[in-house]
Scaffold this motif. Structure first.
Motif: not given
Length: 301
Positions: A227-256
């Protein structure tokens, strides 16, 4: 983070995103037993379970809720899955005394404070069971699903199905969409934690992979709630990125996902060892921020 607001009174939600498939014929249970993850033979009329339908490699064509009626079985799933899932489900039906067809029964949900008492008065049920025109399944306190051959015309206020799906997201209940077919084994969407997998029923399509994931620890991903904040529309299949230090890395996909007033709740399949304090964002919105929420059930293999 503000959770989806639970209705203050029993409220009905027409579930137009769902489809129902009806299995009839004297070998309906025997046939379905060899196709899905749940123990169909263990169900008596008036009982229900979650389950998964896999390909030969153990990847899901879809998840579903199964209702056992007196003369048929009803498989309830997202409508978007049927184009690929239904032909696979029917593939070997020619060798059994079973008929498998989509049906136009009504799918409804009821939720809100006092719903358990309302169901008891209306149908005489304190738990999942048969109704005069179908079945009612209790999925949580004051949360019920109804399948009915006719529109039950309930004298209840009506709300958008979006809130029902939001309550499912907060409860960690998965709903695959067409974008995810063939991507996940059942344990990756936590079906084992929700009673949707039997490890004692014997062979079914994809069973070897599902068993290996349990007994050899072959599954390293699981379903999480964020849960969190997002202004753009979020859809099933969108990509999530995880913060690792100063960088962001692909971590998984939105289900619902469910959004309201800049807030978002979603489910996603992530590495199983993800730390509770991990920070995420949506790839398409760098300013979004998402945090893991506690699952309301124990997660195991």
């Amino acid at each position: 983070m503000q959770a989806p607001v639970f209705p203050a009174e029993p409220t009905q939600f027409p579930l137009t995103d769902l489809a129902l498939v009806r299995l009839t014929g004297e070998e309906r249970a025997k046939y379905l037993q060899g196709q899905v993850t749940c123990d169909v033979n263990a169900l008596a009329p008036g009982q229900s379970t979650l389950g998964g339908h896999c390909d030969a490699k153990g990847k899901l064509w879809g998840d579903f809720r199964l209702y056992c009626l007196q003369e048929s079985l009803l498989l309830q799933t997202r409508a978007s899955l049927l184009a690929r899932q239904l032909p696979e489900l029917k593939k070997f039906a020619v060798f059994a005394r079973v008929d498998i067809q989509p049906c136009d029964w009504t799918s409804l949900a009821i939720a809100g404070t006092g719903t358990d008492a309302w169901i008891a008065t209306e149908f005489g049920l304190s738990d999942t069971g048969l109704t005069p025109s179908g079945m009612a399944a209790r999925v949580a306190p004051d949360r019920w699903l109804l399948v009915s051959e006719q529109d039950p015309a309930l004298a209840l206020p009506q709300a958008s199905q979006d809130l029902w799906w939001a309550l499912d997201i907060a409860a960690g209940i998965p709903h695959l969409e067409a974008a995810h077919q063939g991507e996940y084994i059942p344990q990756m969407i936590n079906l084992q934690a929700l009673g949707g997998i039997s490890f004692t029923k014997g062979c079914y399509m994809g069973q070897e992979t599902v068993a290996r994931a349990k007994y050899r620890g072959a599954s390293n991903r699981a379903l999480f709630v964020l849960a969190g904040e997002a202004s753009a529309t979020v859809a099933s299949g969108d990509t999530l990125e995880r913060q690792l230090g100063e960088h962001w890395r692909r971590s998984g996909l939105v289900l619902n996902a469910w959004q309201q007033d800049g807030q978002v709740w979603l489910t996603a399949v992530l590495p199983k060892d993800t730390e509770a304090d991990a920070l995420f964002r949506l790839k398409q919105e760098e300013g979004s921020r998402l945090h893991l929420q506690p699952l309301p059930y124990a997660l195991d293999d």
